[in-house]
Write an enzyme that holds these catalytic residues in place. Structure first.
Site, PDB file in Angstrom:
ATOM      1  N   LYS A 110       0.824  -1.218   0.000  1.00  0.00           N
ATOM      2  CA  LYS A 110       0.000   0.000   0.000  1.00  0.00           C
ATOM      3  C   LYS A 110       0.855   1.264   0.000  1.00  0.00           C
ATOM      4  O   LYS A 110       0.539   2.237  -0.675  1.00  0.00           O
ATOM      5  CB  LYS A 110      -0.914   0.015   1.237  1.00  0.00           C
ATOM      6  N   LYS A 201      -4.936  -8.336  -6.183  1.00  0.00           N
ATOM      7  CA  LYS A 201      -6.240  -8.712  -5.613  1.00  0.00           C
ATOM      8  C   LYS A 201      -7.290  -7.637  -5.908  1.00  0.00           C
ATOM      9  O   LYS A 201      -6.956  -6.452  -6.035  1.00  0.00           O
ATOM     10  CB  LYS A 201      -6.131  -9.011  -4.125  1.00  0.00           C
ATOM     11  N   LYS A 204     -11.100  -2.442  -2.773  1.00  0.00           N
ATOM     12  CA  LYS A 204     -11.894  -1.202  -2.831  1.00  0.00           C
ATOM     13  C   LYS A 204     -11.008  -0.020  -3.172  1.00  0.00           C
ATOM     14  O   LYS A 204     -11.478   0.964  -3.710  1.00  0.00           O
ATOM     15  CB  LYS A 204     -12.592  -0.945  -1.490  1.00  0.00           C
TER      16      LYS A 204
HETATM   17  N1  AQP Z   1      -9.868  -9.781  -3.332  1.00  0.00           N
HETATM   18  C1  AQP Z   1     -10.270 -10.403  -2.240  1.00  0.00           C
HETATM   19  N2  AQP Z   1     -10.530 -11.732  -2.266  1.00  0.00           N
HETATM   20  C2  AQP Z   1     -10.951 -12.386  -1.143  1.00  0.00           C
HETATM   21  N3  AQP Z   1     -11.146 -11.752   0.047  1.00  0.00           N
HETATM   22  C3  AQP Z   1     -10.904 -10.422   0.099  1.00  0.00           C
HETATM   23  N4  AQP Z   1     -10.992  -9.532   1.088  1.00  0.00           N
HETATM   24  C4  AQP Z   1     -10.633  -8.302   0.630  1.00  0.00           C
HETATM   25  N5  AQP Z   1     -10.312  -8.382  -0.661  1.00  0.00           N
HETATM   26  C5  AQP Z   1     -10.456  -9.679  -1.025  1.00  0.00           C
HETATM   27  C6  AQP Z   1     -11.432  -9.835   2.444  1.00  0.00           C
HETATM   28  O1  AQP Z   1     -12.521  -8.970   2.758  1.00  0.00           O
HETATM   29  C7  AQP Z   1     -12.456  -8.614   4.147  1.00  0.00           C
HETATM   30  C8  AQP Z   1     -12.541  -7.109   4.277  1.00  0.00           C
HETATM   31  O2  AQP Z   1     -11.353  -6.532   3.774  1.00  0.00           O
HETATM   32  P1  AQP Z   1     -11.023  -5.006   3.509  1.00  0.00           P
HETATM   33  O3  AQP Z   1     -12.146  -4.149   3.847  1.00  0.00           O
HETATM   34  O4  AQP Z   1      -9.697  -4.681   4.094  1.00  0.00           O
HETATM   35  O5  AQP Z   1     -10.850  -5.151   1.941  1.00  0.00           O
HETATM   36  P2  AQP Z   1     -10.481  -4.379   0.649  1.00  0.00           P
HETATM   37  O6  AQP Z   1     -11.615  -4.514  -0.270  1.00  0.00           O
HETATM   38  O7  AQP Z   1      -9.175  -4.868   0.172  1.00  0.00           O
HETATM   39  O8  AQP Z   1     -10.412  -2.891   1.075  1.00  0.00           O
HETATM   40  P3  AQP Z   1      -9.409  -1.803   0.767  1.00  0.00           P
HETATM   41  O9  AQP Z   1      -9.994  -0.566   1.350  1.00  0.00           O
HETATM   42  O10 AQP Z   1      -9.033  -1.779  -0.664  1.00  0.00           O
HETATM   43  O11 AQP Z   1      -8.216  -2.278   1.607  1.00  0.00           O
HETATM   44  P4  AQP Z   1      -6.847  -2.937   1.210  1.00  0.00           P
HETATM   45  O12 AQP Z   1      -6.143  -1.846   0.487  1.00  0.00           O
HETATM   46  O13 AQP Z   1      -6.310  -3.290   2.552  1.00  0.00           O
HETATM   47  O14 AQP Z   1      -6.983  -4.107   0.346  1.00  0.00           O
HETATM   48  C9  AQP Z   1     -11.162  -9.213   4.688  1.00  0.00           C
HETATM   49  O15 AQP Z   1     -11.459 -10.435   5.338  1.00  0.00           O
HETATM   50  C10 AQP Z   1     -10.339  -9.491   3.449  1.00  0.00           C
HETATM   51  O16 AQP Z   1      -9.453 -10.585   3.615  1.00  0.00           O
END
Ligand code: AQP
Length: 339
Positions: A110, A201, A204
């Site tokens: 990040k 991955k 968001k």
């Molecule tokens: N791509 C994914 N595949 C499977 N599981 C996922 N999770 C997130 N992305 C994937 C799981 O969802 C839960 C919430 O995670 P989050 O809110 O941290 O996820 P995000 O969508 O990845 O959000 P952001 O804001 O973009 O954060 P970062 O930058 O940290 O990735 C978790 O259980 C996660 O494992």
């Protein structure tokens, strides 16, 4: 006593298909026979630049979407409404070692080359996550594969706390103060990949809207995103080995397989092998629309009454407080705090 489950999601926008298949779908199943607490982790959401009004709106939208996915009232709350997280988080910041935090790959991904410009919050985020879980003494944590390293760190923090500060508790009870944590990572779709790059991955925070399917996307938006999803010129293969260096094809086939409720990718391969991506993508988009349309509709229904949504979140917070507050007060006492 029921096994305790805790998990969280950042209210940084409507959850996407990766959040759903990696985490939320497991939450929905586990709540039937476990003591579950699910959290909108707004304190984590502010580790990246944010705007107060957008955060408030995202909290309500995320809450509506999670309820639409079947999460029960009383099990969902907002992290900042429970001070136990920040109280234990600070103790853990003083337990965790810098060397341990330096190994966290999510921070490196990040922060990238600009790490000096990122908030200290982003760096110490994993120790707050350990506190989120351990404030409940939860030991089953349903998460996607990207959280594996953070769960391992939470276990290291728990062990160090137990060893350095938890001895009086152990002498009295014969048990460790904090339990060992187990990540529940689904066997399939544990890491749903971006539609624009099969090596990253779905997230968001990806700048491209086209990289993810939101749970509230319209049928048209889903069809367009899947149609534009990156692929390669080859037809779909008939064996798993041939997918090894085709990450985009593998991701889309895995999504079809898990949405169809099949537990083997081979079934999906048999169905589509030899075909081009055109026919496959159209079948995949139809299946996604069928599965996601009810969630999208229910999300709008929940959002139409925001007062009720706030009440549901308060109810979840009251339930969570009953468990977390006494645990954190006891942890503070073991640490010599709380005069
Ligand atoms: N791509 C994914 N595949 C499977 N599981 C996922 N999770 C997130 N992305 C994937 C799981 O969802 C839960 C919430 O995670 P989050 O809110 O941290 O996820 P995000 O969508 O990845 O959000 P952001 O804001 O973009 O954060 P970062 O930058 O940290 O990735 C978790 O259980 C996660 O494992």
């Amino acid at each position: 006593m029921k096994t305790r489950v805790f998990s969280g999601i950042q209210p940084t926008g409507i959850p996407h298909l990766g959040n759903y298949l990696g985490a939320i779908a497991q939450w929905e199943k586990l709540q039937q026979d476990h003591d579950c607490h699910f959290c909108l982790v707004d304190l984590h959401a502010i580790t990246m630049p944010w705007t107060a009004d957008i955060l408030r709106e995202n909290i309500l939208q995320s809450a509506a979407c999670l309820l639409a996915c079947g999460i029960e009232p009383g099990k969902l709350y907002v992290q900042s409404s429970l001070h136990a997280h920040a109280r234990l988080g600070w103790i853990f910041n003083c337990v965790v070692r810098l060397g341990w935090l330096n190994r966290m790959t999510q921070f490196k991904d990040k922060a990238g080359k600009n790490r000096e410009k990122h908030s200290a919050g982003l760096y110490i985020y994993p120790s707050l996550m350990a506190a989120d879980i351990l404030a409940f003494k939860a030991n089953r944590i349903p998460v996607g594969d990207d959280q594996r390293q953070h769960i391992e760190l939470a276990n290291d923090i728990a062990q160090k706390f137990n060893f350095d500060l938890g001895q009086p508790y152990k002498e009295k009870t014969g048990k460790e103060f904090f339990p060992t944590i187990e990540a529940l990572i689904p066997p399939q779709a544990a890491r749903v990949m971006s539609l624009r790059d099969g090596t990253k991955k779905m997230s968001k925070s990806d700048p491209s809207d086209q990289s993810r399917i939101l749970l509230t996307d319209s049928a048209d938006a889903i069809a367009t995103k899947i149609k534009k999803a990156k692929t390669d010129p080859l037809p779909l293969p008939d064996n798993l080995e041939a997918l090894a260096d085709r990450p985009e094809a593998k991701n889309l086939l895995s999504l079809y397989n898990v949405l169809e409720g099949k537990n083997s990718l081979e079934n999906t391969l048999n169905q589509f092998s030899g075909k081009g991506f055109g026919a496959f993508k159209s079948a995949l988009a139809d299946l996604m629309v069928e599965k996601l349309a009810p969630i999208s509709k229910k999300t709008q229904e929940f959002l139409s009454d925001k007062e009720e949504l706030r009440k549901v979140l308060k109810q979840g917070s009251d339930e969570a407080k009953k468990i977390a507050d006494p645990i954190v007060t006891e942890a503070e006492a073991l640490a010599g705090l709380g005069f």
